[in-house]
Design an enzyme around this catalytic site. Structure first.
Site, PDB file in Angstrom:
ATOM      1  N   ARG A   1     -33.088 -32.382   9.070  1.00 12.43           N
ATOM      2  CA  ARG A   1     -33.419 -32.591   7.645  1.00 12.43           C
ATOM      3  C   ARG A   1     -34.858 -33.007   7.427  1.00 12.43           C
ATOM      4  O   ARG A   1     -35.190 -33.601   6.406  1.00 12.43           O
ATOM      5  CB  ARG A   1     -32.475 -33.602   6.994  1.00 12.43           C
ATOM      6  CG  ARG A   1     -31.008 -33.189   7.042  1.00 12.43           C
ATOM      7  CD  ARG A   1     -30.147 -34.010   6.108  1.00 12.43           C
ATOM      8  NE  ARG A   1     -28.742 -33.663   6.287  1.00 12.43           N
ATOM      9  CZ  ARG A   1     -27.906 -34.347   7.071  1.00 12.43           C
ATOM     10  NH1 ARG A   1     -28.327 -35.408   7.724  1.00 12.43           N
ATOM     11  NH2 ARG A   1     -26.647 -33.958   7.173  1.00 12.43           N
TER      12      ARG A   1
ATOM     13  N   LYS B   1     -45.468 -24.177   0.754  1.00  9.06           N
ATOM     14  CA  LYS B   1     -44.430 -23.151   0.625  1.00  9.06           C
ATOM     15  C   LYS B   1     -44.074 -22.653   2.014  1.00  9.06           C
ATOM     16  O   LYS B   1     -44.938 -22.181   2.755  1.00  9.06           O
ATOM     17  CB  LYS B   1     -44.922 -21.983  -0.233  1.00  9.06           C
ATOM     18  CG  LYS B   1     -44.818 -22.213  -1.710  1.00  9.06           C
ATOM     19  CD  LYS B   1     -44.937 -20.893  -2.452  1.00  9.06           C
ATOM     20  CE  LYS B   1     -44.868 -21.065  -3.937  1.00  9.06           C
ATOM     21  NZ  LYS B   1     -45.040 -19.782  -4.650  1.00  9.06           N
TER      22      LYS B   1
ATOM     23  N   GLU C   1     -56.598 -12.462  -0.638  1.00 10.43           N
ATOM     24  CA  GLU C   1     -56.234 -13.752  -1.251  1.00 10.43           C
ATOM     25  C   GLU C   1     -57.485 -14.506  -1.716  1.00 10.43           C
ATOM     26  O   GLU C   1     -57.445 -15.248  -2.690  1.00 10.43           O
ATOM     27  CB  GLU C   1     -55.405 -14.600  -0.274  1.00 10.43           C
ATOM     28  CG  GLU C   1     -54.083 -13.963   0.183  1.00 10.43           C
ATOM     29  CD  GLU C   1     -52.944 -14.065  -0.848  1.00 10.43           C
ATOM     30  OE1 GLU C   1     -53.187 -14.433  -2.013  1.00 10.43           O
ATOM     31  OE2 GLU C   1     -51.789 -13.745  -0.464  1.00 10.43           O
TER      32      GLU C   1
ATOM     33  N   LYS D   1     -56.887 -23.743  -4.386  1.00 15.30           N
ATOM     34  CA  LYS D   1     -55.447 -23.861  -4.130  1.00 15.30           C
ATOM     35  C   LYS D   1     -54.991 -25.305  -4.238  1.00 15.30           C
ATOM     36  O   LYS D   1     -53.944 -25.600  -4.829  1.00 15.30           O
ATOM     37  CB  LYS D   1     -55.081 -23.298  -2.760  1.00 15.30           C
ATOM     38  CG  LYS D   1     -53.589 -23.419  -2.473  1.00 15.30           C
ATOM     39  CD  LYS D   1     -52.971 -22.206  -1.897  1.00 15.30           C
ATOM     40  CE  LYS D   1     -51.454 -22.301  -1.870  1.00 15.30           C
ATOM     41  NZ  LYS D   1     -50.847 -21.239  -1.064  1.00 15.30           N
TER      42      LYS D   1
ATOM     43  N   GLU E   1     -44.118 -25.260  -8.532  1.00 11.03           N
ATOM     44  CA  GLU E   1     -44.235 -24.013  -9.296  1.00 11.03           C
ATOM     45  C   GLU E   1     -43.377 -23.995 -10.542  1.00 11.03           C
ATOM     46  O   GLU E   1     -42.560 -23.100 -10.750  1.00 11.03           O
ATOM     47  CB  GLU E   1     -43.912 -22.802  -8.402  1.00 11.03           C
ATOM     48  CG  GLU E   1     -44.388 -21.498  -9.023  1.00 11.03           C
ATOM     49  CD  GLU E   1     -44.368 -20.343  -8.055  1.00 11.03           C
ATOM     50  OE1 GLU E   1     -44.910 -20.474  -6.956  1.00 11.03           O
ATOM     51  OE2 GLU E   1     -43.802 -19.296  -8.404  1.00 11.03           O
TER      52      GLU E   1
ATOM     53  N   ARG F   1     -48.808 -23.037 -10.952  1.00 12.76           N
ATOM     54  CA  ARG F   1     -48.828 -22.544  -9.577  1.00 12.76           C
ATOM     55  C   ARG F   1     -48.440 -21.079  -9.473  1.00 12.76           C
ATOM     56  O   ARG F   1     -48.868 -20.372  -8.553  1.00 12.76           O
ATOM     57  CB  ARG F   1     -47.914 -23.407  -8.698  1.00 12.76           C
ATOM     58  CG  ARG F   1     -47.941 -22.963  -7.258  1.00 12.76           C
ATOM     59  CD  ARG F   1     -47.371 -23.961  -6.280  1.00 12.76           C
ATOM     60  NE  ARG F   1     -47.535 -23.438  -4.935  1.00 12.76           N
ATOM     61  CZ  ARG F   1     -47.345 -24.145  -3.832  1.00 12.76           C
ATOM     62  NH1 ARG F   1     -46.966 -25.400  -3.917  1.00 12.76           N
ATOM     63  NH2 ARG F   1     -47.517 -23.601  -2.646  1.00 12.76           N
TER      64      ARG F   1
ATOM     65  N   ASN G   1     -49.626 -16.240  -7.571  1.00 15.95           N
ATOM     66  CA  ASN G   1     -48.874 -15.053  -7.172  1.00 15.95           C
ATOM     67  C   ASN G   1     -49.374 -13.773  -7.839  1.00 15.95           C
ATOM     68  O   ASN G   1     -48.648 -12.787  -7.914  1.00 15.95           O
ATOM     69  CB  ASN G   1     -47.391 -15.240  -7.480  1.00 15.95           C
ATOM     70  CG  ASN G   1     -46.749 -16.197  -6.510  1.00 15.95           C
ATOM     71  OD1 ASN G   1     -47.027 -16.149  -5.311  1.00 15.95           O
ATOM     72  ND2 ASN G   1     -45.931 -17.095  -7.011  1.00 15.95           N
TER      73      ASN G   1
ATOM     74  N   HIS H   1     -48.454 -10.469  -6.370  1.00 16.99           N
ATOM     75  CA  HIS H   1     -47.427 -10.715  -5.357  1.00 16.99           C
ATOM     76  C   HIS H   1     -46.067 -10.134  -5.739  1.00 16.99           C
ATOM     77  O   HIS H   1     -45.291  -9.765  -4.850  1.00 16.99           O
ATOM     78  CB  HIS H   1     -47.293 -12.220  -5.081  1.00 16.99           C
ATOM     79  CG  HIS H   1     -48.389 -12.761  -4.216  1.00 16.99           C
ATOM     80  ND1 HIS H   1     -49.726 -12.709  -4.555  1.00 16.99           N
ATOM     81  CD2 HIS H   1     -48.358 -13.362  -2.988  1.00 16.99           C
ATOM     82  CE1 HIS H   1     -50.460 -13.262  -3.596  1.00 16.99           C
ATOM     83  NE2 HIS H   1     -49.657 -13.674  -2.638  1.00 16.99           N
TER      84      HIS H   1
ATOM     85  N   HIS I   1     -44.763  -7.942  -3.031  1.00 10.05           N
ATOM     86  CA  HIS I   1     -43.508  -8.177  -2.309  1.00 10.05           C
ATOM     87  C   HIS I   1     -42.601  -6.953  -2.382  1.00 10.05           C
ATOM     88  O   HIS I   1     -41.892  -6.638  -1.427  1.00 10.05           O
ATOM     89  CB  HIS I   1     -42.782  -9.401  -2.883  1.00 10.05           C
ATOM     90  CG  HIS I   1     -43.442 -10.710  -2.538  1.00 10.05           C
ATOM     91  ND1 HIS I   1     -43.058 -11.902  -3.106  1.00 10.05           N
ATOM     92  CD2 HIS I   1     -44.445 -11.008  -1.674  1.00 10.05           C
ATOM     93  CE1 HIS I   1     -43.821 -12.888  -2.618  1.00 10.05           C
ATOM     94  NE2 HIS I   1     -44.661 -12.367  -1.752  1.00 10.05           N
TER      95      HIS I   1
ATOM     96  N   HIS J   1     -49.398  -8.409   4.521  1.00  8.93           N
ATOM     97  CA  HIS J   1     -49.178  -9.071   3.225  1.00  8.93           C
ATOM     98  C   HIS J   1     -50.402  -8.931   2.310  1.00  8.93           C
ATOM     99  O   HIS J   1     -50.279  -8.570   1.130  1.00  8.93           O
ATOM    100  CB  HIS J   1     -48.840 -10.550   3.445  1.00  8.93           C
ATOM    101  CG  HIS J   1     -48.726 -11.346   2.194  1.00  8.93           C
ATOM    102  ND1 HIS J   1     -47.761 -11.105   1.236  1.00  8.93           N
ATOM    103  CD2 HIS J   1     -49.479 -12.375   1.713  1.00  8.93           C
ATOM    104  CE1 HIS J   1     -47.914 -11.968   0.227  1.00  8.93           C
ATOM    105  NE2 HIS J   1     -48.946 -12.743   0.494  1.00  8.93           N
TER     106      HIS J   1
END
Lengths: 360, 360
Positions: free
Chosen positions: B120, B142, B184, B226, B236, B240, B244, B247, B251, B264
């Site tokens: 955890r 992330k 990026e 960032k 987010e 935030r 993306n 993205h 994606h 990516h």
């Protein structure tokens, strides 16, 4: 109905305890966003309680997507967890879809972990249907799956939006599972609530006969104890570890025997007896105290002798425990009845002796 | 060396950027507890940089347990993640053992997710060795793995203890990966830092020639952008999402083609062009603006045309995006160059048109 609050600031949530709560859309619907919710259950619980929950949601205009998993601790694995992700993705669930866990501790732990991870976190609601889940695992945000080398090794701290404990669901609970749940009830008495321990001793017959008033009282007082501990130490940096009385030994039993052979509560009972023997060995409990604990577990129909895996195997399994720190075994023991303590003072020799005393 | 702070209260951490930082035990060792640390890397990076990192740790009396994974986006799966858990458990790692991610975005995302879940939560340190990881993925917490139906679908928000960006590691980075990282970098200019966009346009030659001063400046300014965004909106709920840009389309490209075929950053570049076309269709960008973006990506050697999967397939893939809310596609578009916006105003027809403009 009784309502308790788990005081965790912006992650605070209510625990509702009562009979017939599965039909209470006024409690459920405020936690559902949109017109879909996912209900995760298992092959045993779903035939009994899925319909009533689905009907409650439907009255609020929410359609339920069921995800039904196999039943048992041996399925608390990544493979089963993935069935939840598959269901969520196949139904295009969004990260604000609510996931509802309908079942015992395994369903709650896995569903909570799935909710913690799906799109990095979706809301979830616990609807525990076993005594163990109602008094313990549904509250406090510990979620996990097992790894072959250790129980609950992979998981997250992730709090639910609400816990809805409907004691009517205990009517269909097998006796063995009811008894397993009592192990965690007794635990609260042993670590921090001696009056409650005495109450359980005095009312065990009513509990075993599923007297609703007695059950509601036991669940509420257990949850009150747990909520206090969790609010003070959400991520187990201190006091929360006390809730693991008997669990380091118990997890070794579960992992050592293979998941699913003993119920979690059974392993906790036998593990708590080892902890009691060790506390006696340290001079903290009297013979009388140990006998009192043993007699209560026996009356509850719980095992008081652990399987004889050999002390070396126990030690080996216990070294995977999450409380191990800097290579040192830290154990929850009893300074006296009603007062648990997390400690490293026991020597390996003392631990071995207690294991041998606690094994068949 | 430059040091930035990600201001996240009790989860705040530094980003160190400079040359030769892998050898700096003064930076690394304060984050290691005990005498063991786990270093997760891949088959490409480990032969290049594992030894120097292990030697740095050894000078501080810390022995490193390496866990070496296969290299590539197609291995960003549960099966690979499990190799990390196996390594942690086989070596009896405790929950205060530090996990060090040495590699690019895939290693950082998977290691971070493993650290979030193991017992955890265990501490972890990011040592990014690609431009993309240094400017973007190693910062902000992330973490995720992919699911066959959607990229980064299973993960956690989990912040590192530190990010150590050694630009010397970029000397061995393949050109294709360097260019992917620039996608990026350009993104920050487009969404919130027009001056930086102009700087990248003026210094692209230096960046492509791996001029250390230019690289350090680009990394620092990217990380500064960032860190500001993440500090304002860690999970987010708003701003935030602007990170993306490109993205959602990107994606879809990665998932649609199969993970690992396009890098990516390449998918982000082509996806950003679709976003630019759509922003033009909404009257927000001029023809000139779109041409300016396209020219910069082209000069950086990045794809400006997305693979022609068909608009229907794009829409289908995009509906799994984490920004979808109440069934509505929310996209990051450009109100003007230097100003991104998260919006639902685009109609399906407008989206389809932009996809067709952006595809080969």
């Amino acid at each position: 109905m009784h309502t308790l609050d788990v005081a965790l600031g912006d992650r605070a949530y209510p625990i509702h305890i009562g009979s017939g709560l599965l039909a209470r859309e006024d409690l459920l619907l405020p936690h559902i966003r949109g017109r879909q919710a996912v209900v995760v259950s298992n092959e045993t619980v779903a035939p009994l309680y899925l319909d009533v929950l689905v009907a409650t949601l439907a009255r609020g205009g929410v359609s339920a997507i069921p995800v039904i998993l196999p039943d048992g601790e041996e399925f608390k694995t990544w493979e089963t967890l993935n069935l939840i992700f598959d269901g969520l993705l196949a139904n295009r669930c969004e990260r604000n879809t609510t996931l509802i866990a309908l079942g015992g501790g395994v369903i709650g732990d896995m569903s909570g972990f799935a909710a913690a991870c799906y799109q990095r976190g979706m809301p979830f609601v616990q609807v525990p249907t076993t005594l163990l889940a109602q008094v313990d695992s549904s509250v406090g945000g510990k979620t996990a799956i097992n790894h072959p080398l250790g129980k609950n090794m992979i998981g997250a701290f992730y709090q639910p939006q609400m816990v809805l404990a409907d004691v009517a669901t205990l009517n269909t609970l097998p006796d063995r599972e009811l008894r397993a749940g009592l192990a965690e009830v007794i635990k609260y008495g042993l670590i921090r609530d001696l009056d409650f321990l005495a109450w359980v001793e005095g009312n065990l017959g009513l509990l075993l006969n599923r007297d609703p008033t007695a059950l509601i009282y036991a669940i509420e007082r257990s949850c009150r104890n747990k909520a206090e501990v969790v609010a003070a130490d959400e991520r187990e940096s201190g006091e929360r570890a006390l809730l693991n009385l008997g669990h380091t030994f118990g997890h070794a039993i579960e992992t050592g025997l293979g998941y699913g052979l003993w119920l979690h509560g059974e392993a906790v009972a036998a593990g708590t007896m080892i902890a009691a023997h060790l506390s006696r060995g340290l001079g903290w409990l009297s013979e009388c105290d140990v006998a009192r604990v043993l007699r209560l577990f026996e009356r509850a129909g719980l095992p008081v002798r652990a399987p004889d895996l050999g002390a070396a195997r126990y030690l080996d399994l216990m070294r995977h425990d999450k409380k191990v720190l800097d290579g040192r075994l830290r154990l929850v023991l009893l300074q006296r009845l009603g007062c648990g303590v997390l400690t490293e003072v026991a020597t390996e020799q003392q631990i071995v002796q207690a294991i041998e005393q606690g094994c068949t």
